[in-house]
Design an enzyme around this catalytic site. Structure first.
Site, PDB file in Angstrom:
ATOM      1  CG  ASN A 238      -8.045  74.760  29.093  1.00 42.80           C
ATOM      2  OD1 ASN A 238      -8.664  73.759  29.428  1.00 42.80           O
ATOM      3  ND2 ASN A 238      -8.621  75.828  28.559  1.00 42.80           N
TER       4      ASN A 238
ATOM      5  CD  GLU B 117      -2.358  82.170  21.309  1.00 37.14           C
ATOM      6  OE1 GLU B 117      -2.582  83.034  22.176  1.00 37.14           O
ATOM      7  OE2 GLU B 117      -1.508  82.299  20.409  1.00 37.14           O
TER       8      GLU B 117
ATOM      9  CE1 TYR C  59      -9.892  73.541  20.923  1.00 35.65           C
ATOM     10  CE2 TYR C  59      -8.129  74.063  22.434  1.00 35.65           C
ATOM     11  CZ  TYR C  59      -9.344  74.377  21.870  1.00 35.65           C
ATOM     12  OH  TYR C  59      -9.995  75.519  22.237  1.00 35.65           O
TER      13      TYR C  59
END
Length: 148
Positions: free
Chosen positions: A109, A104, A116
């Site tokens: 961000n 998570e 990711y």
């Protein structure tokens, strides 16, 4: 060239200090110590010589792995180290039998979200108002998953 080693209990304060230099949402040494005491958690240090470049906390139960915490020290960000550390964590989880890796991340961000996504993670859900901000407001958590 960076080296990857498993953290030990005596690394808890060093980890907390390094992360506090890098983010206002850092874990404290007690959180790191608790993770190091867990039978399901492994903390990977990314170092060059004696310099701590970053770290990742990986929790694994059976075939599911969860990236509990992840940071690159502020002095070393923007050099591709996050991708190296993330690939190492994915490889370790796969070698330990995980088929999926979950995480998570704060919705704000954007740098982490891009990292990711480049590593094959996709968003599968959102936790509304999950993170508390210093001013008392709340921020969403983006839930992501990658197949290993």
């Amino acid at each position: 060239m960076a080296d990857f080693t498993r953290a030990k209990l005596e690394d808890a304060q060093r980890l907390a200090s390094a992360e506090a230099d890098s983010t206002p949402h850092a874990w404290n040494s007690s959180m790191y110590a608790g993770s190091l005491a867990s039978e399901h958690d492994t903390i990977w240090l990314m170092q060059q010589d004696t310099v701590l470049l970053g770290a990742a906390v990986l929790m694994q139960v059976l075939d599911e792995a969860h990236l509990q915490n992840f940071f690159i020290h502020a002095n070393h960000q923007g050099q591709g180290l996050g991708g190296q550390l993330l690939r190492h964590v994915q490889q370790q989880a796969r070698q330990q039998g995980a088929s999926s890796l979950f995480l998570e991340v704060r919705a704000s961000n954007s740098i982490a979200l891009q990292l990711y996504q480049r590593a094959g993670f996709t968003q599968y859900s959102t936790r509304k108002a999950y993170y508390r901000q210093p001013d008392g407001s709340r921020e969403d958590a983006i839930l992501m998953k990658a197949e290993l």
